[in-house]
Design an enzyme around this catalytic site. Structure first.
Site, PDB file in Angstrom:
ATOM      1  N   HIS A 173       0.838  -1.179   0.085  1.00  0.00           N
ATOM      2  CA  HIS A 173       0.051   0.080   0.105  1.00  0.00           C
ATOM      3  C   HIS A 173       0.875   1.431  -0.078  1.00  0.00           C
ATOM      4  O   HIS A 173       1.874   1.387   0.710  1.00  0.00           O
ATOM      5  CB  HIS A 173      -0.942   0.113   1.249  1.00  0.00           C
ATOM      6  N   ARG A 197      18.701  -8.362  10.106  1.00  0.00           N
ATOM      7  CA  ARG A 197      19.972  -7.624  10.255  1.00  0.00           C
ATOM      8  C   ARG A 197      21.306  -8.689   9.855  1.00  0.00           C
ATOM      9  O   ARG A 197      21.020 -10.015  10.007  1.00  0.00           O
ATOM     10  CB  ARG A 197      20.362  -7.188  11.342  1.00  0.00           C
TER      11      ARG A 197
END
Length: 169
Positions: A97, A164
């Site tokens: 979106h 990460r």
């Protein structure tokens, strides 16, 4: 209790059964026939779901596990190169979106579509999410439950939300 259960089934059962059949055909069966490209020896689990399959490209010896969601979009491609493993419940999307218009409801905003590329020899663990615009470099591992929001360098081991670097291979 038995009579109520039978009545409930007779009243709602046929519609529920039709919905299950429709979902099976629409989400699982037809899209697999319309893939843009599917390499030799690739496997797509029968419970994997594909959207815009004409924009999905699979290389050779790709394994798409159960409950995977490969959701390309009309204006963005999803490319998975050779020898990629996707554990259960992996979600890869090429659109999201829009969020830039503060005075417009989310549902009314334009989609943001960007290509996703998973390079050779990548392992996506269970419940990994890959967001639009990401490239995952070759020989990388994405740990279970990670959410990949940015590009991943080759030979990386990524974990966490957002993903990460935890080590290299």
């Amino acid at each position: 209790m038995q009579r109520k259960t039978l009545w409930t089934f007779l009243r709602y059962g046929p519609a529920a059964l039709l919905e299950i059949i429709h979902a099976q055909i629409h989400e699982y069966t037809l899209p697999k026939r319309a893939l843009a490209a599917c390499g030799i020896g690739s496997y797509i689990h029968r419970r994997a779901s594909l959207r815009s399959p004409e924009n999905i490209f699979l290389g050779d010896a790709v394994f798409i596990g159960p409950e995977n969601r490969l959701w390309a979009s009309p204006h963005a491609t999803l490319t998975i190169e050779d020898k990629v493993l996707c554990g259960p419940n992996v979600v890869i999307v090429t659109s999201n979106h829009g969020t830039s218009l503060r005075d417009t409801p989310m549902v009314d905003q334009a989609w943001e579509e960007r290509d996703v590329r998973i390079c050779n020899d990548v392992w996506l663990g269970a419940n990994v999410v890959v967001l639009p615009g990401v490239t995952i470099g070759e020989h990388s591992i994405i740990a279970a439950g990670a959410v990949v929001t940015k590009d991943v360098a080759a030979y990386s081991v990524m974990a966490g939300v957002p993903a990460r670097l935890v080590s290299t291979r």
